[in-house]
Motif scaffolding. Structure first.
Motif, PDB file in Angstrom:
ATOM      1  N   ALA A 102       0.817  -1.219   0.000  1.00 32.97           N
ATOM      2  CA  ALA A 102       0.000   0.000   0.000  1.00 32.97           C
ATOM      3  C   ALA A 102       0.847   1.264   0.000  1.00 32.97           C
ATOM      4  N   VAL A 103       2.037   1.202  -0.592  1.00 29.19           N
ATOM      5  CA  VAL A 103       2.886   2.393  -0.574  1.00 29.19           C
ATOM      6  C   VAL A 103       2.398   3.483  -1.538  1.00 29.19           C
ATOM      7  N   ASP A 104       1.370   3.189  -2.320  1.00 34.67           N
ATOM      8  CA  ASP A 104       0.768   4.236  -3.142  1.00 34.67           C
ATOM      9  C   ASP A 104      -0.312   5.010  -2.380  1.00 34.67           C
ATOM     10  N   TRP A 105      -0.597   4.559  -1.147  1.00 37.21           N
ATOM     11  CA  TRP A 105      -1.542   5.264  -0.269  1.00 37.21           C
ATOM     12  C   TRP A 105      -0.810   6.385   0.449  1.00 37.21           C
ATOM     13  N   GLU A 106      -1.500   7.452   0.755  1.00 30.72           N
ATOM     14  CA  GLU A 106      -0.916   8.558   1.507  1.00 30.72           C
ATOM     15  C   GLU A 106      -1.617   8.642   2.858  1.00 30.72           C
ATOM     16  N   GLY A 107      -0.935   8.280   3.920  1.00 32.83           N
ATOM     17  CA  GLY A 107      -1.542   8.344   5.239  1.00 32.83           C
ATOM     18  C   GLY A 107      -1.291   7.077   6.042  1.00 32.83           C
ATOM     19  N   THR A 108      -2.225   6.756   6.933  1.00 33.04           N
ATOM     20  CA  THR A 108      -2.058   5.635   7.856  1.00 33.04           C
ATOM     21  C   THR A 108      -2.471   4.310   7.209  1.00 33.04           C
ATOM     22  N   VAL A 109      -1.622   3.330   7.378  1.00 35.25           N
ATOM     23  CA  VAL A 109      -1.899   1.962   6.922  1.00 35.25           C
ATOM     24  C   VAL A 109      -1.842   1.043   8.135  1.00 35.25           C
ATOM     25  N   CYS A 110      -2.879   0.263   8.345  1.00 36.44           N
ATOM     26  CA  CYS A 110      -2.911  -0.717   9.432  1.00 36.44           C
ATOM     27  C   CYS A 110      -2.908  -2.118   8.832  1.00 36.44           C
ATOM     28  N   ALA A 111      -1.941  -2.910   9.249  1.00 39.32           N
ATOM     29  CA  ALA A 111      -1.871  -4.299   8.802  1.00 39.32           C
ATOM     30  C   ALA A 111      -2.473  -5.174   9.890  1.00 39.32           C
ATOM     31  N   ALA A 112      -3.361  -6.079   9.501  1.00 46.53           N
ATOM     32  CA  ALA A 112      -4.038  -6.937  10.478  1.00 46.53           C
ATOM     33  C   ALA A 112      -4.214  -8.333   9.901  1.00 46.53           C
ATOM     34  N   ARG A 170     -14.027   1.872   7.842  1.00 43.66           N
ATOM     35  CA  ARG A 170     -12.798   2.309   7.223  1.00 43.66           C
ATOM     36  C   ARG A 170     -12.628   1.628   5.870  1.00 43.66           C
ATOM     37  N   ILE A 171     -11.502   1.840   5.243  1.00 39.58           N
ATOM     38  CA  ILE A 171     -11.265   1.318   3.907  1.00 39.58           C
ATOM     39  C   ILE A 171     -10.446   0.029   3.996  1.00 39.58           C
ATOM     40  N   ALA A 172     -10.823  -0.990   3.227  1.00 44.01           N
ATOM     41  CA  ALA A 172     -10.056  -2.231   3.183  1.00 44.01           C
ATOM     42  C   ALA A 172      -9.564  -2.464   1.762  1.00 44.01           C
ATOM     43  N   ALA A 173      -8.332  -2.911   1.648  1.00 42.22           N
ATOM     44  CA  ALA A 173      -7.784  -3.230   0.337  1.00 42.22           C
ATOM     45  C   ALA A 173      -6.569  -4.108   0.512  1.00 42.22           C
ATOM     46  N   ARG A 174      -6.120  -4.729  -0.575  1.00 41.21           N
ATOM     47  CA  ARG A 174      -4.909  -5.544  -0.568  1.00 41.21           C
ATOM     48  C   ARG A 174      -4.886  -6.496   0.626  1.00 41.21           C
ATOM     49  N   PRO A 175      -5.748  -7.497   0.620  1.00 38.51           N
ATOM     50  CA  PRO A 175      -5.978  -8.279   1.833  1.00 38.51           C
ATOM     51  C   PRO A 175      -4.896  -9.274   2.220  1.00 38.51           C
ATOM     52  N   TYR A 176      -3.828  -9.408   1.453  1.00 41.27           N
ATOM     53  CA  TYR A 176      -2.827 -10.409   1.805  1.00 41.27           C
ATOM     54  C   TYR A 176      -1.418  -9.853   1.674  1.00 41.27           C
ATOM     55  N   PRO A 177      -0.473 -10.430   2.443  1.00 36.53           N
ATOM     56  CA  PRO A 177       0.932 -10.127   2.170  1.00 36.53           C
ATOM     57  C   PRO A 177       1.295 -10.659   0.782  1.00 36.53           C
ATOM     58  N   SER A 178       2.454 -10.313   0.282  1.00 33.86           N
ATOM     59  CA  SER A 178       2.868 -10.810  -1.026  1.00 33.86           C
ATOM     60  C   SER A 178       4.370 -11.012  -1.044  1.00 33.86           C
ATOM     61  N   GLY A 179       4.806 -11.806  -2.004  1.00 34.66           N
ATOM     62  CA  GLY A 179       6.234 -11.994  -2.166  1.00 34.66           C
ATOM     63  C   GLY A 179       6.939 -10.684  -2.451  1.00 34.66           C
ATOM     64  N   TYR A 180       6.322  -9.842  -3.279  1.00 31.31           N
ATOM     65  CA  TYR A 180       6.959  -8.560  -3.597  1.00 31.31           C
ATOM     66  C   TYR A 180       7.021  -7.663  -2.364  1.00 31.31           C
ATOM     67  N   GLY A 181       5.976  -7.709  -1.527  1.00 31.21           N
ATOM     68  CA  GLY A 181       6.012  -6.950  -0.279  1.00 31.21           C
ATOM     69  C   GLY A 181       7.157  -7.404   0.603  1.00 31.21           C
ATOM     70  N   ALA A 182       7.379  -8.718   0.661  1.00 29.89           N
ATOM     71  CA  ALA A 182       8.505  -9.250   1.429  1.00 29.89           C
ATOM     72  C   ALA A 182       9.828  -8.806   0.834  1.00 29.89           C
ATOM     73  N   ALA A 183       9.890  -8.769  -0.497  1.00 30.96           N
ATOM     74  CA  ALA A 183      11.113  -8.310  -1.160  1.00 30.96           C
ATOM     75  C   ALA A 183      11.403  -6.853  -0.813  1.00 30.96           C
ATOM     76  N   LEU A 184      10.362  -6.015  -0.798  1.00 30.79           N
ATOM     77  CA  LEU A 184      10.558  -4.601  -0.476  1.00 30.79           C
ATOM     78  C   LEU A 184      11.031  -4.421   0.960  1.00 30.79           C
ATOM     79  N   CYS A 185      10.540  -5.251   1.871  1.00 28.56           N
ATOM     80  CA  CYS A 185      11.049  -5.212   3.247  1.00 28.56           C
ATOM     81  C   CYS A 185      12.553  -5.443   3.262  1.00 28.56           C
ATOM     82  N   ALA A 186      12.987  -6.500   2.575  1.00 34.47           N
ATOM     83  CA  ALA A 186      14.401  -6.854   2.569  1.00 34.47           C
ATOM     84  C   ALA A 186      15.239  -5.786   1.871  1.00 34.47           C
ATOM     85  N   LEU A 187      14.746  -5.289   0.749  1.00 36.83           N
ATOM     86  CA  LEU A 187      15.503  -4.300  -0.011  1.00 36.83           C
ATOM     87  C   LEU A 187      15.652  -2.986   0.743  1.00 36.83           C
ATOM     88  N   ASN A 188      14.718  -2.714   1.671  1.00 39.93           N
ATOM     89  CA  ASN A 188      14.790  -1.493   2.466  1.00 39.93           C
ATOM     90  C   ASN A 188      15.420  -1.722   3.843  1.00 39.93           C
TER      91      ASN A 188
END
Length: 215
Positions: A102-112, A170-188
């Protein structure tokens, strides 16, 4: 190339990146176990990128919180793959991997993520100019209590996103983690030892054993 794997929830995902750019990614939510899907998915991602296992220089895997069985399968697969190739393997937060979707979102992101019994695995992040900042640490919390800490507007991600968004208007979107999300964690640089799985809660089997043995 970086190979990133997620099997922390009901879904499984694998992604291959080069220099931070996504080369190939696969995602499955077909009800099969991760032990059935993960290895063939990794093979398919590498082949679809026109690459070979020897091209991979690093492996990343979501290693908690999440499904106890899924986390163990993911970590074992990633570590086995990395050891066979002689490359480093890093663990990353499942919740942060979901938030990076959700890095294209501007503001608060809650992962649950659903932790059952009215609880969630959760963490709060803030996105500004496509950069993700952590606000709270990963925790296992009462769902209603965490909702009170996350006033709208909030974008929810993770497999409990729809439930939290519905209860909190509230707004819900992108309901799952992803391999690319994991890659971005590592790359950062958001990494930790891959073999130190972060459960946050005692596994169900252990809770049942304690219930039988505790007076």
């Amino acid at each position: 190339m970086l190979l990133a794997i997620d099997s922390s929830s009901a879904t499984a995902s694998a992604a291959l990146t080069r220099g931070g750019a996504l080369i190939a990614e696969a995602f499955l939510n077909n009800g099969l176990t991760h032990s059935q899907t993960l290895a063939p998915m990794i093979d398919a991602v590498i082949r679809s990128a026109g690459a070979a296992p020897s091209d991979i220089t690093q492996v990343a895997v979501t290693n908690g919180p999440g499904s106890f069985t899924g986390l163990r399968i993911g970590a074992a697969t990633a570590l086995g793959f990395a050891n066979a190739l002689g490359v480093p393997c890093a663990g990353v937060s499942s919740l942060m991997a979901a938030a990076y979707n959700a890095v294209d979102w501007e503001g608060t992101v809650c992962a649950a993520m659903d932790a059952r019994r009215g609880q969630i695995y959760c963490a709060m992040f803030h996105v500004k100019h496509n950069i993700l900042h952590r606000v709270t640490e990963d925790e296992a919390a009462d769902r209603e209590a965490f909702l009170q800490k996350a006033p709208p507007p909030v974008l929810w991600v993770g497999d409990a996103a729809a439930l939290c968004a519905r209860e909190g208007d509230r707004i819900a979107a992108r309901p799952y983690p992803s391999g690319y999300g994991a890659a971005l964690c590592a790359l950062n640089g958001h990494t930790r030892p891959a073999d130190k799985i972060v459960y946050l809660r005692v596994p169900q089997a252990e809770r049942e054993r304690l219930a039988r043995t505790t007076p």
